[in-house]
Each structure stands twice: as structure tokens, then as C-alpha cells.
Design an enzyme around this catalytic site. Structure first.
Site, PDB file in Angstrom:
ATOM      1  N   ASP A 367       0.852  -1.169   0.000  1.00  0.00           N
ATOM      2  CA  ASP A 367       0.000   0.000   0.000  1.00  0.00           C
ATOM      3  C   ASP A 367       0.901   1.236   0.000  1.00  0.00           C
ATOM      4  OD1 ASP A 367      -2.328   1.582   0.258  1.00  0.00           O
ATOM      5  OD2 ASP A 367      -2.010   1.683   2.420  1.00  0.00           O
ATOM      6  N   LYS A 529      -3.577  28.443  -9.249  1.00  0.00           N
ATOM      7  CA  LYS A 529      -2.473  27.526  -8.948  1.00  0.00           C
ATOM      8  C   LYS A 529      -2.803  26.185  -9.592  1.00  0.00           C
ATOM      9  CE  LYS A 529      -4.356  25.882  -4.521  1.00  0.00           C
ATOM     10  NZ  LYS A 529      -4.165  25.811  -3.066  1.00  0.00           N
ATOM     11  N   GLY A 643      -5.149   3.152  -3.944  1.00  0.00           N
ATOM     12  CA  GLY A 643      -6.393   3.714  -4.416  1.00  0.00           C
ATOM     13  C   GLY A 643      -6.249   5.132  -4.909  1.00  0.00           C
ATOM     14  N   ASP A 755      -1.464  -0.910   6.002  1.00  0.00           N
ATOM     15  CA  ASP A 755      -1.744  -0.418   7.354  1.00  0.00           C
ATOM     16  C   ASP A 755      -3.217  -0.137   7.602  1.00  0.00           C
ATOM     17  OD1 ASP A 755      -1.821   1.824   5.625  1.00  0.00           O
ATOM     18  OD2 ASP A 755      -1.556   3.152   7.343  1.00  0.00           O
ATOM     19  N   ASN A 758      -8.542  -1.227   4.266  1.00  0.00           N
ATOM     20  CA  ASN A 758      -8.663  -1.537   2.837  1.00  0.00           C
ATOM     21  C   ASN A 758      -7.542  -2.444   2.338  1.00  0.00           C
ATOM     22  OD1 ASN A 758      -6.819   0.459   3.314  1.00  0.00           O
ATOM     23  ND2 ASN A 758      -7.209   1.567   1.432  1.00  0.00           N
TER      24      ASN A 758
END
Length: 1145
Positions: A367, A529, A643, A755, A758
Site C-alpha cells: 500500500d 495555482k 487507491g 496499514d 482496505n
């Protein structure tokens, strides 16, 4: 609270147990009890107090060896075929079952995750299930949720509540989809007061998400327990077994087949012997008439030899393996170098069955957020009007202290900056510098909260946007408050209010954000920006020189920073009025509204003036780049499954040195059908084949459509040609599918590390799951096999603990099979000389104690404390043998068993030949069966002890004590069991009275033992010497290299750091969907003094839906030259990390 119905029939199902749609009516118990909805009980334990014994015994007897020994125990109770006592089998069997049961109970206790809260469908409660948000403490019932377990992680999501109702008397009904695993979709309808309101995923709070900046919220439970979307994505807990376990089961079957063959050979020999020789003695043996048959005698002899030769099937092997794994697990738990002192978090081996698998990992699936990064954004440097501030070189060269912001009473005390010249420019009131920070303070969608005077808290859509506004705050431009029409700043202590006229919001296509404000002087300003590649195309031509200079500064920021360009524009009043009319018309259009608004935004954002650029560091965890570099040198492929959107993943890839700027070839897979994706994947595959000839790296983008079954193989082929793979915009279930893809097609050992909740599915799917105990709760840790606090500890877990566990286990297995074959096959050779009578060579007590007492501790000491090389981190390529499965495989097994067969042959025939004519010192004959047995047994114990001494690479006091202590224990037990006293007490159990002292006091016996030991050991010594000289392994080369370096003495080492260049990327990467400019200007998110939960219509503000794509970024395998020890040569100027770098760090 509504209690669900427990019946078996669902009136809205096509079949019993199948749910087509869900009906939930609040505060209507009788209605809701008609449906069998799940409660909130979640349990992951395998056993309980009542089921542990039967289930565990059933699982253990699924092991072939355990079932075999149970059958063997039954056979030993039959007197006609058993020449061994029952205790020779039941003692090791009970010991194995007991120790394994204790280990399984311990593992299951650590893996228990049981949650039960009194929630059922339709309950009104705080967040612990899938909720329809009804009310919260925030303005208009909004709630801010992060860590939502779906395709987008760590982003601000404003969930709009339903019409404010008294939650205790809510009369509404919800009709929605049945439970499913689609985290990004929800379809339902709320019926309330004769009105229908559509429900979608924006109005749901899913189990596992964490609320931020929300004091309380209430919701209607839609899905609970195992039916929540998160648990639907978690998958079933699978029993994980190592490749060595699987191989051992196969080898045990082969050994059993070998045992059957030996039994058949000896049974045939008995049949022939009985016909030709034994029949002459039948009349002297008072046998029953039924047994006087050579064939039947052979049949009984077969079963007798199956019992005698049973030790060739190693039941004690399993208990020894479990003890070793338990010890290796404790070594991980006790490792101080994997202890994170800041949070007092040690490493933890949550299972004891996978330790050696850590030494064979080929693919790591990681992840991103919270695993590689800390999710902390830091304003690091900037470029204003062609001048850079806060460069890293400046800090390293002058060691400048942090800038003193005491002049600003509203400063953020956690903010750090190391270039005081920027503060001086602010104090000198340089116009462009002030305009720079004014833009940062105005151009955003942050919501401020001031709980106490001067204590500002920013609720930011993305962490990097919060970092920019915090930087402006510290440099004297404090964003203090906002309304739908105004923004109030404190500029160098003076309150200044700007009229907010328009927000030109960010989306994935525009990659920029602009605001139009009117300052107190009445001037119209547009501040913008965005990504430099986007903003530079919309600058006034007079900015060309400044644009070139700023671009050079962005290229200079080669530290993997996230960059944004800043620009402004003075607007004419008449032009703006005309533009606003067009904007109002476009915003009310029923068709193509987004396209018309985008065209208007593009129109007014032309001809801007460049101010400069910002550089933000997305802080990695400590040691992540070094860890990835070291693991890459160990030939471990690292894939990042996240993700987040593509830009975010690429930023982290560059920061971690997984991606580099010389990855200059890009393949874009953009097909929307199976045919298009297949064609593009094939084109990429062909392209790689040509490009690898001339380029070191290739960058490739792939879509997740390639996870379709028909495209799996070509996706694996393309991805495995790459050095780095980054899969973006993937759901938890897709993460698991990617892991399963590699497991199925590459048959490689995989490790998943994460961690958050998901990551649970991915962690469960991989061969090895690692959980990081970070900021996202403990669900990943609870589902993992190993856990620790920092990603950098993965390096030590694999290269030290994993490699050592694998080497120890392989050496242990090779020795164990050798020892058992040498011990058991002596009976086979003896059968040819005893008339195939199934008589044993050894005393029964020696057979019982050989594996349990005489040889158990030395092999356990080797399996626990042996160290192949102390330089595992310095020479990562030493990890390679585990990946190739070189240390224990079928070939190694045959080699060890062949050595054991030869040893047994020597152990039997040298004493047999010597005793043919040997006599005692007094002239008496020495070759009685008992003296022959003692001589062979003593030779066997000494030979296997000498062999384990040769197999030991790292001697400790424990090894010495166990090896020499085992020999001492053998002789002590031998003389005790052959003593007169114990024979007097147990005459039937200890028949070898006086044999030990009468045999071992003869010189000829010791000469035979010495000759047998030398003949058994010396060939192996010669083979190993020749092999190490002619075919040295990586370990041999490292050992020689270290010996040479010690002889030469310490030498000065040149440390150098190689840094990547040109890594500018858009800092908008964390904005995963369109911004909330329209919501801000509508005023719905503003604080209302009278009530925090005011009523508002159910419909949500219109938002543009950005296209979500799954992507893979990859680069071809680095062909950097390495030497034989596995580290790169100093002459390679393109190397990323040298051996000296790794050792120094």
C-alpha cells in the site's frame, strides 16, 4: 433499535437465503423482524473451548505422517506382526500432537478479532457499521470522513446528511441494494413524508472509515457485521502453508512408498527363505498349522518390517519443525532493531508457520499511504519571481537554524523553514513575494475553525493544500475566516477582507484551481495555482524568460517534491461583468453544463502573469528509499497497489526511487473494451522486446481492465518485464486479485504489506501478510501474519530473519532426513543376514530415544542459532538462493537420502566384517548380537554428531553444550539401561544386561567405531572442500571476501550519495475528485450559530464526476552490472545505492 427477523424465508427473494433488495424501516420492530438481516457480530477465531480438540485433531490427522503413525500404533498392538513395543510409537505421536495443538491454540489466540456491538439493521447509532448519515455536529449535517475503505484513500469526503429529523422518532423507510462488495457504489431510496429522495454513496458512511473534525454523528444502519461492504471485501481467512510444508508432504508420501518397497523386498526374501531354508526348522518350532506357509509368513513379515522401518517416515520431524518456527518467531519479537521507540511498538510474529517463507519472497505488494508515507505534507521550498528559497543545499551548506516566526502571533508552531531570507523579503514588503503568499491564502477551499482565540484549525480537502495555507499563515498571510461571499485574511497583523466572486474549481481535467476576488481597493484579481505543465500554457507571452527560470528551479528540486505553479491576472471590470453573465447562463444549462463551464474557465484563465512555484514534500517514512533499494538488489520486485490517482502514485514512486526520470518511454493503455485493451497490451509487450535493447528503463501505464480473465497472462508477461509496477485507483478486492494473479501465474512467494482496513483482503490473499501499526487502526495488523511500526523494518524481516530462517530450516531438514535414513536402513541390511525374520538390530529403548533424546537437541540448536552469514544487509544478493529454492528441493532431498543410505551401509557392514573374526582381549568371541547392536548404535550417534558439527556454520556455547551433552547423555543412558540394577527391577524391558560395559571396554570395538566414523565422514569433508573450491556459492565468496578484508585491515571508505534530478510533479495529486468550490460559495458548509444541524433539502450540489482509471506504472528491469557477491561495482556511475551506502545507513 430494531431486532432482525430470524426466519428462513425472505419474501423479496427468488429463493430462500437470496436477497434482491433491502427494506429498512426505522422504529418499526414488527416490520423489520420479518427479514433475517445480520447483526454486528464479527469473529475471526477458528476455535472455541468446545470445538478446539475435535477440530484440531481432525486437522492434524489430515497430515499423512500423523495418520500413518496412528495406523502403525494399531498394528503394533497385534502380537503376530509386531516385534516392537507400542511405546516406541505412541510416545512420539502424543508428543507431536500435544506440541502442535499448543502452537495452533497460541496462533489462533493471537489472530482472534472478535467485535460485537449491539447493533442491528435499522439501529440508530454512532459509526460502527454501514450507516446512512442522518445528523452530525457539523454545519448542515456534514461529516468529514477520511480513510474510507474504497478506491480513494485519505481524501476529504463531505457526506451530506438527510433531512434533519428527531432520530428517536424517525418514521422513514429505506429501500436499497442487497449487501455487496462494491465500495464505490450505493443505490437506494428514502421514503419520508410521501416524498422520495435518492440515496447514493455520498450519503453513506462505511464501516472502517474514520471521522475527522466531527464531534458526533448519527446514522441509520443499513448493513451490519459480515454484510458490511468492508467485510464483504475482506474475503475468507485462509490457512497459509509454506512451500516447504507442501514439499514435505510430497516427500513423506515418497518416503512411505519407499518404505512399502523395502517391506515388499524383505517380504519376498522371507518367503523365499522360508521355502528353501526355514521349512527345515518348522517341525522344531511349535507353530500352529495355519502359519506353516511361506507366503503367509512373507505377508506377516511385510507388516512387521513396516513397523520396524517406520522411523524412516519422520514423525518427530513435525514437532521439531514446530519448535524451530516458534523459536524463529520469538527472535522476531525480541529484535531490538525492529522496535519503534517513539510508539513503544515491537515487531510481532503473529503466526509461527511462515518464518522460512520470509526467505523466499519474490514479489512485494505494498500500500502507499501510511505504509510508504507518513501522509504529512511539508512546505519545503519555493521559487518567487525567479529566485529560490529554502533549497536543501543551502541548509546542508550553512546548517541554518529554523526561521523565527515569533513576529506572527498566529503562527503554527509546528511549521519549520530554513531560509530566513524569505521572511526578510516579506518584511521589506516586496510586492511579488507578498502577492505570492496572498495567492496561497486565498486560492483554496479550506474551511477554518478557531476553537480558541488564535488557535486555528484548517479542514483541508487534501493534505498538500493544508500545507500551502499553513505556509502562508506563518509568513504573515493568515487565512482567518470565510463566508460564501468573503474571505478574511490577516496580512502582517492587519485584517483584510476580500470579496469572493467566483471559484473556478479543480478537477482531474483542468488540474488547476482559480479564484476571482475583489480586494479592498476595488481591484479585480484572478489567482490561479496548478500543474506547471498546464499553467505555463496559459501565461502571457511576456513571462517567457521568467517561465524558463522557474522551470529550471523546478528541475533543480530533485528530491521527489510535489510542485505547483502560481499565477495571477488583473481583470477588467467590463470584461468580468460580461464573463459573469455567460457563467450564470452556463451554470443553469440542462445539457453539457460541465463542458460549457470548462470553456468559460479556460477563457478567463488566459494571459496570466507568473508568480512562482511551490515545492511540497510528501514525507516518506524513515528509510523507505534505502529499504526499497536494498530489496531491489535482493531481486525482489516491489509493486505498489494504491487507491490514489496516477499523479500521487508517481510522486511517491519518484520519492522512493522506484521511478526515475530516465524512464522515458510511455505506453498508454486506454482501451475501453476487451479487444482494445488486448491489442494495446500486445503492442506494449512487443514494444518492450524492442526497447530493452537500447534503454535501461521504460515507463508504462496500464488499465485495470487487464485484470479480466482473458487478459491475465499478457498482463503478467508485460508487468514482469518491468522493474517497478504501480497499480492506481484499485479497490481492496482488486488489490487481492492482483496478488492472486501473480500467485497463480508466476507461482512465486508473495508478500503484502499495508496499514489500513482496505488492505486486509490483500494481506489475507498473499502468502505472507504484514501489517503496519500506523494511523489507520489495527484491522490490518489483526489480519496479518507479521506486524511492526515502520516500512523500513521489512528489510530486516526478509534479509535477516527470513533468510536465516530459510537457511536454518533447510539445513535442519537435510540433516534430519540424512539422520533418519542412516538410522533406519541398518535394519534393512540386517534383514538379509537374519533370515528376513523382522528382528531389530538396536535395543528397543535406543529406537525410542534416538530421535527424541540422543539427536534432538543438537539439530534444534543448529536450526535455532545457526547463522550462514552476518552480512545479509550488506550483500542483498545472498537472498537469491531462497528465491530459487536452492537449499531444499527434491534434488537436495535425494542427495541427503543417498548419503543416509550409504552411511547406513557403512555403519552395518564395517562392524559386521570386523566382528566376523574379532575376539576379545581374553580370546573369547565378541560377535554376539547385543554387542554388535551396541557397536552400531554408538557408531551411529558419533557419526551423526560429527555430521552436524560439519553442517554448523556458526558455533555458539549452546551448540557445543547440546552436541557434546547429547553424547554424554547417550553413554549415561546406555550404561544405566544395561546395568544390573535396572535389569533386576524390569527384567522384561531391559534384556541387554551388562552389554555396554562388556563391549565398550574392548579396544577392537573402539577401533571399529573409529574406522566407521572416519569412513562415513571423510567423503563428505572431501566433497565439500572440492565444491567450495571449484563451485563456490555466494555465501562462500562473501566469507572469503570478509576474510581477505580482515587480513588487509580497515580501509577508508568513500561515501557518496547519488540523487535523482528533475522530479517536478503536480501537487494536486491528492485531489481525487472535483473540489468543493460550489459548496463553499453556496454557503451550505458555513457554521450557523443557532443550530449545528439545520434542515436542508436532500439533493446535493452538482458536481462533475471525474473519470477514475486504474493504472500501472512500470519500468524495465535494470541491467546494471553486478559482481559475483551481488553488489554493484564502484565504477558503475549510474548505480542508485552502493554497498558502502547500505552499510553506512
Amino acid at each position: 433499535m430494531l431486532v432482525p427477523w430470524r426466519g428462513d424465508w425472505n419474501p423479496r427473494s427468488k429463493s430462500p437465503g437470496q436477497e434482491e433488495e433491502r427494506h429498512v424501516r426505522a422504529n418499526d420492530r414488527d416490520y423489520n423482524e420479518r427479514f433475517s438481516y445480520a447483526d454486528n457480530h464479527i469473529k475471526t477465531a477458528k476455535y472455541n473451548v468446545f470445538t478446539f480438540l475435535p477440530i484440531n485433531l481432525f486437522e492434524q490427522f489430515q497430515r499423512f505422517a500423523n495418520a500413518y503413525f496412528l495406523v502403525l500404533l494399531i498394528l503394533q498392538l497385534i502380537p503376530e506382526i509386531s516385534s516392537l513395543s507400542w511405546f516406541t510409537t505412541i510416545v512420539p505421536l502424543v508428543l507431536v500432537l500435544a506440541i502442535t495443538a499448543v502452537k495452533d491454540a497460541t496462533d489462533d489466540y493471537h489472530m482472534i478479532y472478535e467485535f460485537y456491538r449491539t447493533l442491528s439493521v435499522s439501529s440508530l447509532c454512532c459509526l460502527q457499521a454501514d450507516l446512512l448519515l442522518l445528523s452530525s455536529s457539523e454545519p448542515y449535517g456534514l461529516s468529514e470522513a477520511i480513510d474510507k475503505p474504497e478506491i480513494t484513500e485519505h481524501y476529504l469526503l463531505l457526506n451530506e446528511r438527510q433531512p434533519h429529523l428527531p432520530v428517536t422518532c424517525l418514521p422513514g423507510e429505506v429501500i436499497c441494494e442487497p449487501p455487496n462488495n462494491k465500495l464505490d457504489k450505493f443505490t437506494g431510496t428514502l421514503f419520508w413524508k410521501d416524498n422520495k429522495y435518492p440515496l447514493d454513496n455520498e450519503k453513506m458512511l462505511l464501516r472502517g472509515c474514520v471521522l475527522r473534525n466531527t464531534e458526533w454523528c448519527f446514522g441509520l444502519v443499513i448493513f451490519a457485521g459480515l454484510q458490511t461492504k468492508l467485510m464483504q471485501n475482506c474475503g475468507r481467512t485462509k490457512f497459509k502453508r509454506t512451500s516447504i510444508d507442501k514439499l514435505m508432504n510430497t516427500l513423506v508420501l515418497w518416503i512411505f512408498g519407499f518404505l512399502i518397497c523395502m517391506g515388499i523386498i524383505l517380504a519376498i526374501g522371507n518367503t523365499i527363505w522360508e521355502q528353501k531354508v526355514g521349512s527345515n526348522f518348522w517341525e522344531y518350532l511349535q507353530w500352529k498349522e495355519l502359519t506353516i506357509s511361506a507366503v503367509f509368513s512373507g505377508f506377516l513379515t511385510f507388516w512387521s518390517y513396516v513397523i520396524i522401518l517406520n522411523t524412516v517416515v519422520p514423525i518427530s520431524l513435525y514437532v521439531s519443525v514446530e519448535v524451530l518456527r516458534l523459536g524463529h518467531s520469538y527472535f522476531i519479537n525480541w529484535d531490538r532493531r525492529m522496535y519503534y521507540s517513539r510508539k513503544a511498538t515491537p515487531a510481532e510474529a503473529r503466526t509461527t508457520t511462515l518464518n522460512e517463507e520470509l526467505g523466499q519472497v519474490e514479489f512485494i505488494f505494498s500500500d502507499k499511504t501510511g505504509t510508504l508515507t507518513q501522509n504529512i505534507m511539508v512546505f519545503n521550498k519555493c521559487s518567487i519571481n525567479g529566485k529560490t528559497y529554502g533549497t536543501l543545499a543551502h541548509f546542508l551548506l550553512y546548517k541554518t537554524p529554523c526561521v523565527d516566526f515569533s513576529f506572527n502571533p498566529l503562527m503554527d508552531r509546528k511549521f519549520r523553514f530554513h531560509d530566513s531570507s524569505l521572511v526578510e523579503a516579506i518584511k521589506l514588503e516586496e510586492p511579488l513575494v507578498q502577492e505570492f503568499f496572498r495567492l496561497l491564502a486565498l486560492c483554496h477551499t479550506i474551511m477554518p475553525e478557531e476553537r480558541n482565540e488564535g488557535e486555528l484549525v484548517y479542514q483541508a480537502q487534501s493534505p498538500d493544500e493544508g500545507a500551502l495555507v499553513t505556509a502562508a499563515r506563518n509568513f504573515g498571510f493568515v487565512f482567518r475566516s470565510r463566508t460564501p461571499e468573503t474571505i478574511t485574511l490577516y496580512e502582517m497583523g492587519q485584517a483584510v477582507t476580500y470579496q469572493l466572486l467566483a471559484i473556478l474549481d479543480f478537477n482531474n481535467v483542468r488540474k488547476r484551481m482559480s479564484v476571482i476576488v475583489r480586494n479592498p481597493k476595488g481591484q479585480l484579481k484572478l489567482y490561479s495555482k496548478g500543474a506547471d505543465t498546464i499553467l505555463f500554457d496559459r501565461l502571457d507571452p511576456s513571462n517567457e524568460e521568467l517561465m524558463f527560470t522557474t522551470s529550471e528551479h523546478l528541475n533543480f528540486a530533485g528530491e521527489g517534491l510535489r510542485t505547483l505553479a502560481l499565477a495571477y491576472k488583473d481583470l477588467d471590470e467590463d470584461v468580468f461583468d460580461e464573463w459573469m453573465k455567460k457563467l450564470l447562463f452556463a451554470s443553469t444549462a440542462l445539457e453539457n453544463r460541465e463542458e460549457k463551464l470548462g470553456a468559460l474557465y479556460e477563457e478567463i484563465e488566459q494571459g496570466m502573469m507568473l508568480l512562482g512555484a511551490t515545492a511540497i514534500e510528501d514525507k516518506l517514512q524513515e528509510g523507505v528509499p534505502e529499504t526499497i533499494a536494498c530489496l531491489t538488489l535482493a531481486n525482489i520486485k516491489i509493486w505498489v497497489l494504491t487507491g490514489d490517482k496516477l499523479e500521487t502514485a508517481m510522486n511517491i514512486g519518484y520519492s522512493c526511487n522506484m521511478l526515475r526520470d530516465d524512464m522515458n518511454e510511455v505506453f498508454i493503455i486506454s482501451g475501453h473494451t476487451m479487444v482494445e485493451v488486448r491489442q494495446e497490451l500486445r503492442a506494449a509487450d512487443i514494444g518492450f522486446a524492442w526497447i530493452n535493447v537500447s534503454l535501461r528503463f521504460v515507463c508504462c501505464y496500464l488499465k485495470a481492465h487487464a485484470l479480466e480473465a482473458d487478459l491475465e497472462q499478457i498482463l503478467v508477461d508485460v508487468a514482469c518485464l518491468c522493474k517497478t509496477v504501480i497499480c492506481c485507483r484499485v479497490t481492496p478486492l482488486q488489490k487481492a486479485l492482483v496478488v492472486e494473479l501473480i500467485k497463480r501465474h508466476k507461482r512465486a512467494v508473495t508478500l503484502a504489506i499495508g496499514d489500513g482496513a482496505n488492505d486486509v483482503s490483500m494481506i489475507k490473499t498473499a502468502h505472507i501478510g504484514v501489517g503496519i501499526s500506523g494511523q489507520e487502526g489495527m484491522q490490518a495488523v489483526l489480519a496479518s501474519d507479521y506486524s511492526f511500526a515502520q516500512f523500513r523494518y521489512l528489510q530486516r524481516l526478509l534479509l535477516v530473519h527470513g533468510r536465516w530462517s530459510y537457511h536454518r530450516m533447510c539445513n535442519f531438514l537435510c540433516y534430519f532426513f540424512y539422520k533418519n535414513f542412516a538410522f533406519t536402513l541398518v535394519h534393512f541390511w540386517y534383514g538379509f543376514l537374519c533370515g528376513f525374520s523382522a528382528q531389530t538390530v538396536y535395543d528397543q529403548w535406543f529406537i525410542t530415544l534416538f530421535n527424541i533424546v540422543y539427536t534432538s537437541l543438537p539439530v534444534l540448536a543448529m536450526g535455532l542459532f545457526d547463522q550462514v552469514s552476518l552480512y545479509s544487509l550488506r550483500y542483498p544478493n545472498l537472498y537469491r538462493p531462497g528465491q530459487l529454492n536452492q537449499l531444499f528441493n527434491k534434488r537436495k532431498f535425494f542427495t541427503c537420502t543417498l548419503q543416509g543410505v550409504c552411511t547406513s551401509f557403512i555403519l552395518f557392514f564395517i562392524p559386521y566384517g570386523a566382528f566376523m573374526s574379532a575376539v576379545r582381549d581374553d580370546g573369547a568371541h565378541i560377535s554376539d548380537q547385543q554387542a554388535f547392536a551396541v557397536t552400531i548404535a554408538t557408531s551411529l550417534v558419533i557419526v551423526v554428531s560429527a555430521q552436524i558439527g560439519l553442517d554448523t556454520n556458526y558455533w555458539t556455547a549452546v551448540n557445543h553444550f547440546f552436541i557434546w551433552g547429547s553424547l554424554a547423555v547417550y553413554f549415561a543412558i546406555l550404561f544405566a539401561m544395561h546395568s544390573d540394577g535396572i535389569f533386576t527391577i524390569f527384567p522384561n524391558q531391559f534384556p541387554f544386561i551388562g552389554t555396554a560395559r562388556n563391549s565398550l571396554n574392548q579396544k577392537i570395538v573402539w577401533l571399529v567405531i573409529l574406522l566407521t566414523t572416519v569412513v562415513c565422514i571423510m567423503p563428505m569433508v572431501a566433497v565439500r572442500f572440492i565444491k567450495a573450491d571449484l563451485y563456490p556459492t555466494h555465501t562462500d565468496k562473501v566469507r572469503l571476501l570478509q576474510q581477505a578484508s580482515r587480513r588487509q585491515g580497515p580501509q577508508e571508505q568513500n561515501f557518496r550519495r547519488v540523487r535523482r534530478t528533475s522530479s517536478r510533479r503536480s501537487a494536486y495529486a491528492f485531489a481525487h475528485q472535483q473540489g468543493y468550490g460550489e459548496l463553499i460559495t453556496s454557503g451550505k458548509n458555513m457554521k450557523i450559530p443557532t443550530a449545528s444541524t439545520s434542515t436542508y433539502p436532500l439533493s446535493s450540489p452538482a458536481r462533475g464526476n471525474s473519470v477514475v482509471k486504474n493504472s500501472v506504472v512500470s519500468g524495465t528491469t535494470d541491467a546494471a552490472e553486478t559482481n559475483s557477491t551481488g553488489f554493484r561495482r564502484e565504477s558503475d556511475q549510474n548505480q542508485e545505492v552502493t554497498v558502502e551506502d547500505l552499510e553506512a545507513r
